[in-house]
Enzyme design. Structure first.
Site, PDB file in Angstrom:
ATOM      1  N   CYS A 175       0.703  -0.956   0.242  1.00 23.10           N
ATOM      2  CA  CYS A 175      -0.294   0.120  -0.039  1.00 23.10           C
ATOM      3  C   CYS A 175       0.832   0.831   0.133  1.00 23.10           C
ATOM      4  O   CYS A 175       2.182   0.986   0.517  1.00 23.10           O
ATOM      5  CB  CYS A 175      -1.343  -0.099   1.235  1.00 23.10           C
ATOM      6  SG  CYS A 175      -1.709  -1.426   1.365  1.00 23.10           S
ATOM      7  N   ARG A 218       5.872  -0.611  -4.533  1.00 27.23           N
ATOM      8  CA  ARG A 218       4.766  -1.731  -3.491  1.00 27.23           C
ATOM      9  C   ARG A 218       3.174  -2.649  -3.686  1.00 27.23           C
ATOM     10  O   ARG A 218       3.685  -3.207  -2.685  1.00 27.23           O
ATOM     11  CB  ARG A 218       4.503  -0.640  -2.190  1.00 27.23           C
ATOM     12  CG  ARG A 218       5.123   0.612  -1.734  1.00 27.23           C
ATOM     13  CD  ARG A 218       5.277   1.742  -1.041  1.00 27.23           C
ATOM     14  NE  ARG A 218       4.699   1.336   0.223  1.00 27.23           N
ATOM     15  CZ  ARG A 218       5.290   1.698   1.567  1.00 27.23           C
ATOM     16  NH1 ARG A 218       6.416   1.853   1.588  1.00 27.23           N
ATOM     17  NH2 ARG A 218       4.836   0.621   3.154  1.00 27.23           N
ATOM     18  N   TRP A 229      -3.417  -2.550  -1.447  1.00 33.46           N
ATOM     19  CA  TRP A 229      -3.084  -4.305  -1.739  1.00 33.46           C
ATOM     20  C   TRP A 229      -4.045  -4.080  -0.669  1.00 33.46           C
ATOM     21  O   TRP A 229      -4.306  -4.080   0.606  1.00 33.46           O
ATOM     22  CB  TRP A 229      -1.864  -4.968  -1.255  1.00 33.46           C
ATOM     23  CG  TRP A 229      -0.898  -5.846  -1.778  1.00 33.46           C
ATOM     24  CD1 TRP A 229      -1.457  -6.538  -2.709  1.00 33.46           C
ATOM     25  CD2 TRP A 229      -0.945  -6.319  -0.888  1.00 33.46           C
ATOM     26  NE1 TRP A 229      -1.102  -7.381  -2.746  1.00 33.46           N
ATOM     27  CE2 TRP A 229      -0.283  -7.452  -1.715  1.00 33.46           C
ATOM     28  CE3 TRP A 229      -0.317  -7.028   0.866  1.00 33.46           C
ATOM     29  CZ2 TRP A 229      -0.007  -8.997  -0.634  1.00 33.46           C
ATOM     30  CZ3 TRP A 229      -0.394  -7.864   1.490  1.00 33.46           C
ATOM     31  CH2 TRP A 229       0.310  -9.060   0.627  1.00 33.46           C
ATOM     32  N   ASN A 288      -2.915   2.215   6.022  1.00 28.78           N
ATOM     33  CA  ASN A 288      -2.224   1.275   5.720  1.00 28.78           C
ATOM     34  C   ASN A 288      -2.482   0.079   7.043  1.00 28.78           C
ATOM     35  O   ASN A 288      -2.087   0.979   8.459  1.00 28.78           O
ATOM     36  CB  ASN A 288      -0.853   1.458   5.593  1.00 28.78           C
ATOM     37  CG  ASN A 288      -0.527   2.004   3.855  1.00 28.78           C
ATOM     38  OD1 ASN A 288      -1.683   2.150   3.024  1.00 28.78           O
ATOM     39  ND2 ASN A 288       0.457   2.389   3.218  1.00 28.78           N
ATOM     40  N   GLY A 289      -2.204  -1.045   6.495  1.00 22.21           N
ATOM     41  CA  GLY A 289      -2.455  -2.154   8.389  1.00 22.21           C
ATOM     42  C   GLY A 289      -3.451  -2.351   7.772  1.00 22.21           C
ATOM     43  O   GLY A 289      -4.039  -2.697   7.313  1.00 22.21           O
ATOM     44  N   GLU A 317      17.600 -18.942  -4.352  1.00 20.74           N
ATOM     45  CA  GLU A 317      17.117 -17.117  -4.888  1.00 20.74           C
ATOM     46  C   GLU A 317      16.619 -17.037  -6.031  1.00 20.74           C
ATOM     47  O   GLU A 317      15.950 -16.436  -6.770  1.00 20.74           O
ATOM     48  CB  GLU A 317      18.519 -16.719  -4.297  1.00 20.74           C
ATOM     49  CG  GLU A 317      18.426 -14.516  -4.765  1.00 20.74           C
ATOM     50  CD  GLU A 317      16.923 -14.194  -3.680  1.00 20.74           C
ATOM     51  OE1 GLU A 317      16.248 -13.116  -4.969  1.00 20.74           O
ATOM     52  OE2 GLU A 317      16.512 -14.481  -2.758  1.00 20.74           O
ATOM     53  N   LYS A 360      13.077 -15.866  -7.904  1.00 17.86           N
ATOM     54  CA  LYS A 360      13.101 -14.700  -8.639  1.00 17.86           C
ATOM     55  C   LYS A 360      12.133 -14.713  -9.823  1.00 17.86           C
ATOM     56  O   LYS A 360      11.470 -14.552 -10.319  1.00 17.86           O
ATOM     57  CB  LYS A 360      14.324 -14.300  -9.758  1.00 17.86           C
ATOM     58  CG  LYS A 360      14.992 -13.257  -8.258  1.00 17.86           C
ATOM     59  CD  LYS A 360      14.123 -11.937  -8.268  1.00 17.86           C
ATOM     60  CE  LYS A 360      15.025 -11.395  -7.192  1.00 17.86           C
ATOM     61  NZ  LYS A 360      14.371 -11.887  -5.834  1.00 17.86           N
ATOM     62  N   GLU A 399       8.841 -15.284  -8.450  1.00 22.62           N
ATOM     63  CA  GLU A 399       7.944 -13.934  -8.014  1.00 22.62           C
ATOM     64  C   GLU A 399       7.913 -13.209 -10.120  1.00 22.62           C
ATOM     65  O   GLU A 399       6.759 -12.073  -9.407  1.00 22.62           O
ATOM     66  CB  GLU A 399       9.154 -13.140  -7.349  1.00 22.62           C
ATOM     67  CG  GLU A 399       9.442 -13.438  -5.958  1.00 22.62           C
ATOM     68  CD  GLU A 399      10.278 -12.777  -5.646  1.00 22.62           C
ATOM     69  OE1 GLU A 399      10.250 -12.566  -4.464  1.00 22.62           O
ATOM     70  OE2 GLU A 399      11.024 -12.561  -6.461  1.00 22.62           O
ATOM     71  N   HIS A 419      17.655 -37.787  -3.757  1.00 23.69           N
ATOM     72  CA  HIS A 419      16.671 -38.250  -2.474  1.00 23.69           C
ATOM     73  C   HIS A 419      15.497 -37.224  -2.475  1.00 23.69           C
ATOM     74  O   HIS A 419      14.491 -37.424  -1.664  1.00 23.69           O
ATOM     75  CB  HIS A 419      17.067 -37.222  -1.058  1.00 23.69           C
ATOM     76  CG  HIS A 419      18.235 -38.044  -0.748  1.00 23.69           C
ATOM     77  ND1 HIS A 419      18.776 -38.938  -0.111  1.00 23.69           N
ATOM     78  CD2 HIS A 419      19.775 -37.118  -0.885  1.00 23.69           C
ATOM     79  CE1 HIS A 419      19.995 -38.918  -0.421  1.00 23.69           C
ATOM     80  NE2 HIS A 419      20.693 -38.334  -0.330  1.00 23.69           N
ATOM     81  N   LYS A 444       6.164  -4.723  -2.155  1.00 24.91           N
ATOM     82  CA  LYS A 444       7.256  -4.677  -1.645  1.00 24.91           C
ATOM     83  C   LYS A 444       7.622  -4.611  -0.431  1.00 24.91           C
ATOM     84  O   LYS A 444       8.267  -5.489   0.309  1.00 24.91           O
ATOM     85  CB  LYS A 444       7.175  -3.164  -2.280  1.00 24.91           C
ATOM     86  CG  LYS A 444       8.885  -2.652  -1.972  1.00 24.91           C
ATOM     87  CD  LYS A 444      10.348  -3.509  -2.681  1.00 24.91           C
ATOM     88  CE  LYS A 444      11.366  -3.557  -2.896  1.00 24.91           C
ATOM     89  NZ  LYS A 444      12.504  -4.591  -3.953  1.00 24.91           N
TER      90      LYS A 444
END
Length: 612
Positions: free
Chosen positions: A2, A27, A74, A100-101, A485, A489, A492, A508, A607
Site C-alpha cells: 500500500c 509497493r 493492496w 495502511n495496515g 534465490e 526470482k 516471483e 533424494h 514490496k
C-alpha cells in the site's frame, strides 16, 4: 505494501499526489484513489486498477485543491473493487481517511457502530476508523480531539491520514506498526508512506515512530504522542538523489537495478572495509557495544530474499567467527520454543526495515534478553531504530518488487559483519582480514564485467526456455542459497514453478521430476565442491534434463555436459554468490519479459509486507 501520499500547501495537490503515488507503485497495489477538499466539500476519485486508470478518470481542469490525500491499496479485507478502494468517508461526507495496515478489532468496532446507525459502504476494516472518528466528533465537537480519541480504540497496525472540512487546511496523521513520514518545505508540507514519493519536492523529513501522530498545516507541523503531548521534532536529511528512482532509459526498474549493482557494491564497501589497516568500520558505533566474546550463538532472521541473504551470511559468520549460526524465517521464529538469552546475537535483515514478521522477531529477541543487530536499506526505519545496532546496505531506493541490488548488498554487508566480529575476537588475523578485504574490493569491477558480458547471452538462451513450466535450480556450499534465490526470482516475476535445492539432495527426491522438459540450472563455478557439482550435473543429464550451467570462463568440462553455459569471471569462493546470482536475476527478468509480464509489479506481491 500500500502507498500513502498527502499534501497541504500553496500548490495544486492533485498532480503532486498522482506523482507521489506513481513513485510508490513498486509497493504493490490493486486499486488507487485520491481525495481533496474543494469548495468546502470532500471530493473523491478512486478506481479499481492502476494509477493510469485513475488519471484517465480525473478531470484535471476541474479537480483541484491545495490539500489532498491519496492511496494505493493492496487488498487484505475485502476484494479489489472501487468500493473497497481508499479513501473512505464517514456518513456525513465531511471526514475522509486513508490507511495502511490492519485493524484487528474492527469486527467489534463495526458491530457497535452499526448499532449506532452508521452505514458502511465497503468490506474493509479501514472504514470503521472514519466512522469511529465521526462518532467521537458528534460528542466532542472538535475534529482534532475526535481523531486522537479514536486512535486509542484501535488495535492492530496503522499508518493513518485524515482530512476534514472542519479544518480544511490540515492533515492529521498517526503511525503504529506501518511506516509514515512527513516531508517539510516552505509553506507546504507532505505525507508519504515511503521516501521516494516526496524526494522530488524535499529531502527534509520527520520519520514518525511508533505511537506518534502529527497535525500538519502548510506552515506548521505539530508532532505529538497519542495523548496529544507535543514531541520535539527530529528532522532528517535524506541524501538519495530522486533521479535514482527513475528508469534512466531502462525498460524496467528491475533491469536498471540489476545494472546498478556494481555502483551499489562500491558504495556499500567503501569507507567501511579499510584496505590499509585491514579493519572494518561501521558508521553506527552501537555495534561496538555488542560484546561478541560473550556471544555463543547467532540467529539470523529474515523473510523471502533477505532470508536467502541470511543463509549465505551463515557461511561467513561460521567461518570467520567459529560461532554456531541458525537462520530462521521470521514468520516462524516466534512460534517455536526459542532458546535466546544475553549470549545470543540476533541479526535481523529487511530491505525496508518495516517487515512486520521481522520486527516482531526482533522484539521477541529483545524481550528474552538477546542482543540485536539490524541490516536494512532504509535510513531510520523501524528495524534500524529498535535494534541495538544497524548496518545499512547503501543500495539506494529499490523500486522493483523482486529484490536484486538490495539482496546482493545484504550479502556484502553480512560478509563485512563477519569480518568485523571475526577480527574482534581474533579468529581472523589482521593479514587474513586484509586479504578478504582485497578480494571484496574486486567485486564491483567483476560485477560490471559480468553484467556487460552475460546480458545478451542470457536474453538469447531464454528463447529456448521461456515456455517451460518447471525449473530446477541446484547449488552446493555457499552457492546453495543462490539456487534458492534464483528459483525465487523466476517464480516471483515469471509465475513459472521453480525449486531451488542443494545439488546433493537432488537424488533424494527431486531427481524424479527430471526429464527432457525440465531445465536444470546449475551454479557450478570453481569451488571446493566443484567436482561434486559435476557429478550432480551428470545425474541430471543422464535423465535427459536440459542443463544450463553458470560456469567460469573456458570450463570445457561444463561446456560438454551442458546444453547452455553462462560464463562469469572467477572470484574467491566465499564471494562467488554475489557474482553468480547476477545471471540468475537476468534469466528471470528476460523470461518474464518474453512472457509479457509486469516485471516491476508482479501479481499478488507487495514490496514491504507490513502486516503479518
Amino acid at each position: 505494501m500500500c502507498g500513502i501520499v498527502g499534501y497541504t500547501g500553496n500548490k495544486n495537490s492533485v498532480p503532486i499526489m498522482i506523482d507521489g503515488l506513481k513513485k510508490l507503485e513498486y509497493r504493490g497495489y490493486d486499486s488507487a484513489g485520491v481525495t481533496i477538499i474543494q469548495n468546502g466539500k470532500i471530493n473523491i476519485n478512486r478506481v479499481k486498477g492502476k494509477i493510469r486508470v485513475l488519471e484517465e478518470n480525473i478531470d484535471f481542469a476541474s479537480f483541484k485543491s491545495n490539500i489532498g490525500i491519496g492511496h494505493t491499496r493492496w487488498a487484505t479485507h475485502g476484494k479489489p473493487s472501487e468500493e473497497n478502494a481508499h479513501p473512505h468517508t464517514d456518513c456525513t461526507g465531511n471526514i475522509v481517511i486513508v490507511h495502511n495496515g490492519i485493524i484487528e478489532n474492527y469486527v467489534a468496532l463495526k458491530a457497535d457502530l452499526l448499532k449506532k446507525g452508521h452505514v458502511f459502504k465497503s468490506e474493509t476494516d479501514t472504514e470503521v476508523i472514519v466512522h469511529l472518528i465521526e462518532e467521537e466528533n458528534k460528542r466532542l465537537k472538535n475534529i482534532e480531539s475526535a481523531f486522537f480519541r479514536a486512535l486509542k480504540k484501535l488495535e492492530g497496525s496503522f499508518a493513518l491520514c485524515m482530512i476534514s472540512t472542519y479544518r480544511p487546511d490540515t492533515i492529521y496523521v498517526a503511525r503504529l506498526g506501518s511506516p509514515l513520514i512527513i516531508g517539510l518545505s516552505e509553506n507546504e508540507n507532505f505525507v508519504a508512506s515511503d521516501i521516494p514519493a516526496i524526494l522530488a519536492y524535499t529531502k527534509n523529513v520527520i520519520i514518525l515512530d511508533e505511537y506518534q501522530a502529527a497535525v500538519i498545516k502548510p506552515d506548521n507541523v505539530k508532532l505529538c504522542d497519542f495523548q496529544q503531548n507535543e514531541i520535539e521534532k527530529n528532522v532528517r536529511f535524506i541524501p538519495w538523489d530522486p533521479i535514482m528512482a527513475e528508469k534512466n532509459g531502462y525498460k524496467h526498474f528491475m533491469l536498471k537495478e540489476i545494472f546498478e549493482q556494481p555502483r551499489v557494491f562500491a558504495d556499500t564497501i567503501q569507507g567501511r572495509a579499510l584496505q590499509e589497516s585491514g579493519e572494518i568500520e561501521f558508521m553506527d558505533k552501537r555495534i561496538e557495544e555488542i560484546d561478541f566474546t560473550n556471544i555463543n550463538k547467532i540467529n539470523i532472521v529474515a523473510c523471502g530474499t533477505s532470508y536467502h541473504a541470511g543463509l549465505t551470511g551463515k557461511f561467513y559468520l561460521e567461518k570467520f567467527t567459529r560461532k554456531p549460526v541458525e537462520v530462521d524465517i521470521a514468520s516462524e521464529y516466534r512460534y517455536r520454543d526459542l532458546i535466546v538469552d544475553k549470549h545470543t546475537l540476533g541479526i535481523f535483515i529487511s530491505q525496508s526495515g518495516e517487515t512486520a514478521d521481522t520486527l516482531a522477531a526482533l522484539r521477541e529477541t529483545k524481550e528474552l534478553g538477546g542482543q540485536t543487530l539490524a541490516v536494512c536499506n532504509v535510513i531510520d526505519s523501524t528495524l534500524a531504530r529498535e535494534a541495538a545496532g544497524v548496518v545499512y546496505t547503501h543500495a539506494g531506493p529499490e523500486i522493483g518488487v523482486a529484490s536484486t541490488k538490495a539482496f546482493t548488498s545484504q550479502v556484502i554487508v553480512l560478509f563485512m559483519i563477519a569480518l568485523y566480529f571475526g577480527s574482534k575476537i581474533r579468529v581472523l588475523s589482521n593479514s587474513q582480514t586484509k586479504e578478504h578485504i582485497l578480494e571484496l574490493y574486486k567485486i564491483p569491477s567483476y560485477a560490471e564485467e559480468t553484467l556487460n558480458r552475460v546480458n545478451d547471452r542470457v536474453e538469447t538462451i531464454t528463447k529456448k526456455y521461456f515456455k517451460k513450466s518447471d525449473f530446477l535450480y541446484l547449488g552446493r556450499g555457499v552457492n546453495y542459497p543462490i539456487a534458492l534465490e534464483g528459483a525465487l526470482k523466476l517464480k516471483e516475476i515469471s509465475y513459472i514453478h521453480a525449486e531451488g535445492y542443494p545439488a546433493g539432495e537432488m537424488k533424494h527426491g527431486p531427481i524424479a521430476l527430471i526429464d527432457e522438459n525440465i531445465p536444470v540450472v546449475n551454479i557450478a563455478t570453481n569451488s571446493s565442491v566443484y567436482e561434486k557439482m559435476l557429478n550432480n550435473i551428470e545425474e541430471a543429464k543422464a535423465r535427459d534434463g536440459l542443463v544450463i550451467s553458470i560456469a567460469n570462463y573456458d570450463d570445457y568440462k561444463l561446456q560438454k555436459l551442458s546444453d547452455d553455459v553462462i560464463e562469469v569471471p572467477y572470484v574467491a569462493e566465499l564471494l562467488s554468490p554475489i557474482i553468480n546470482v547476477l545471471p540468475l536475476q537476468l534469466l528471470a527478468y528476460h523470461i518474464a519479459v518474453k512472457l509479457g509480464n509486469d516485471v516491476d509489479q508482479p501479481r499478488n506481491l507487495a514490496k514491504s509486507v507490513t502486516v503479518e
